[in-house]
Design a protein around this motif. Structure first.
Motif, PDB file in Angstrom:
ATOM      1  N   PRO A 186     -18.580-120.037 -56.976  1.00 47.53           N
ATOM      2  CA  PRO A 186     -17.123-119.915 -57.130  1.00 47.53           C
ATOM      3  C   PRO A 186     -16.493-121.176 -57.700  1.00 47.53           C
ATOM      4  O   PRO A 186     -17.016-122.276 -57.566  1.00 47.53           O
ATOM      5  N   ALA A 194      -4.372-115.671 -57.357  1.00 48.10           N
ATOM      6  CA  ALA A 194      -5.737-115.207 -57.082  1.00 48.10           C
ATOM      7  C   ALA A 194      -5.721-114.087 -56.051  1.00 48.10           C
ATOM      8  O   ALA A 194      -6.485-113.118 -56.164  1.00 48.10           O
ATOM      9  N   GLU A 234      -7.270-111.205 -58.203  1.00 42.92           N
ATOM     10  CA  GLU A 234      -8.709-111.399 -58.308  1.00 42.92           C
ATOM     11  C   GLU A 234      -9.530-110.771 -57.184  1.00 42.92           C
ATOM     12  O   GLU A 234     -10.749-110.670 -57.278  1.00 42.92           O
ATOM     13  N   ARG A 250     -10.559-111.906 -54.384  1.00 38.14           N
ATOM     14  CA  ARG A 250     -11.594-112.802 -53.864  1.00 38.14           C
ATOM     15  C   ARG A 250     -11.530-112.835 -52.351  1.00 38.14           C
ATOM     16  O   ARG A 250     -10.502-113.167 -51.764  1.00 38.14           O
ATOM     17  N   ARG A 251     -12.640-112.519 -51.713  1.00 41.77           N
ATOM     18  CA  ARG A 251     -12.660-112.498 -50.255  1.00 41.77           C
ATOM     19  C   ARG A 251     -12.409-113.886 -49.676  1.00 41.77           C
ATOM     20  O   ARG A 251     -11.753-114.020 -48.636  1.00 41.77           O
ATOM     21  N   ASP A 252     -12.931-114.937 -50.337  1.00 40.90           N
ATOM     22  CA  ASP A 252     -12.726-116.280 -49.801  1.00 40.90           C
ATOM     23  C   ASP A 252     -11.254-116.662 -49.829  1.00 40.90           C
ATOM     24  O   ASP A 252     -10.767-117.371 -48.935  1.00 40.90           O
TER      25      ASP A 252
END
Length: 247
Positions: A17, A94, A98, A100-102
């Protein structure tokens, strides 16, 4: 090493990432931000509210519009300032775009920490969210506010319940002024929820004028909600400047 830790390490090295703020590759020890962008983000969190003088992540002041629409306490983490390059703003982009799990996990942890600091007995709340309009869900394939609220509920040990659907025709960012945003922020309850005696924690990613959150709170109040606490990762409105008295 636990299996979960091994899995996360493999996913990191397979995905590699990048920093949400600047796009640089992240070291395995970093989360979401590189050290430089994390420092900028942490400094932004230390901004003070001019009403209560607390840092934003420990402030519960709503704006006047929310206070007049059943949101007497608004939890927040940071302030959105119109500059796309700022790390805290790119974090929001994000989250929205996006999936994104994080990013979801990081923002949920930050928001949960602020909620715990500003609200007692958080496990007693029903956690819901200000829904994304359907056209945006189709475009991006997910509702970012739903993902954020679901993760926050898990961290707080509270029940997560989708209570609202959006019928907005346009994106709120395309509307100028609160009146236009209020007219556009059309939403309805899902089914016919009975919220009598319930305390609601209403999650959104960002509060700009407060139109969407206020409309959501008005509907939930109409369904019988006893009290509603708002929680938004960022606020885009400016709290009123209150000068210190000179002696």
């Amino acid at each position: 090493m636990k299996l979960s830790a091994l899995r996360d390490s493999l996913l990191f090295y397979l995905g590699v990432p990048r920093c949400v703020g600047c796009g640089e590759f992240l070291d395995r020890r970093d989360r979401v931000f590189c050290p430089d962008c994390r420092m900028i983000y942490d400094n932004a969190k230390m901004r003070n509210c001019s009403r209560c003088a607390k840092i934003l992540a420990r402030c519960t002041c709503p704006n006047e519009y929310l206070d007049a629409h059943y949101i007497h306490s608004l939890i927040k983490v940071t302030r959105y300032i119109h500059d796309p390059a700022l790390p805290q703003n790119r974090l929001l982009y994000a989250l929205k775009q996006e999936n994104r799990r994080d990013v979801v996990d990081f923002m949920a942890e930050e928001l949960s920490d602020a909620i715990t600091a500003g609200t007692e007995h958080t496990g007693e709340y029903l956690v819901t969210y200000v829904p994304r309009r359907r056209a945006s869900v189709v475009k991006y394939g997910f509702d970012h506010a739903k993902k954020l609220a679901h993760r926050v509920a898990g961290l707080l040990g509270a029940e997560f319940v989708p209570l609202l659907r959006s019928d907005a025709k346009s994106a709120q960012k395309s509307k100028t002024g609160r009146n236009a945003r209020v007219e556009n922020a059309v939403m309805h309850p899902i089914g016919n929820p009975d919220l009598h005696g319930k305390k609601i924690l209403l999650i959104d990613d960002i509060v700009t004028t407060g139109a969407s959150m206020a409309n959501a709170a008005t509907i939930l109040r109409g369904c019988g909600a006893k009290s509603i606490v708002g929680a938004s990762f960022a606020i885009a409105y400016l709290d009123p400047y209150i000068p210190f008295e000179k002696h």
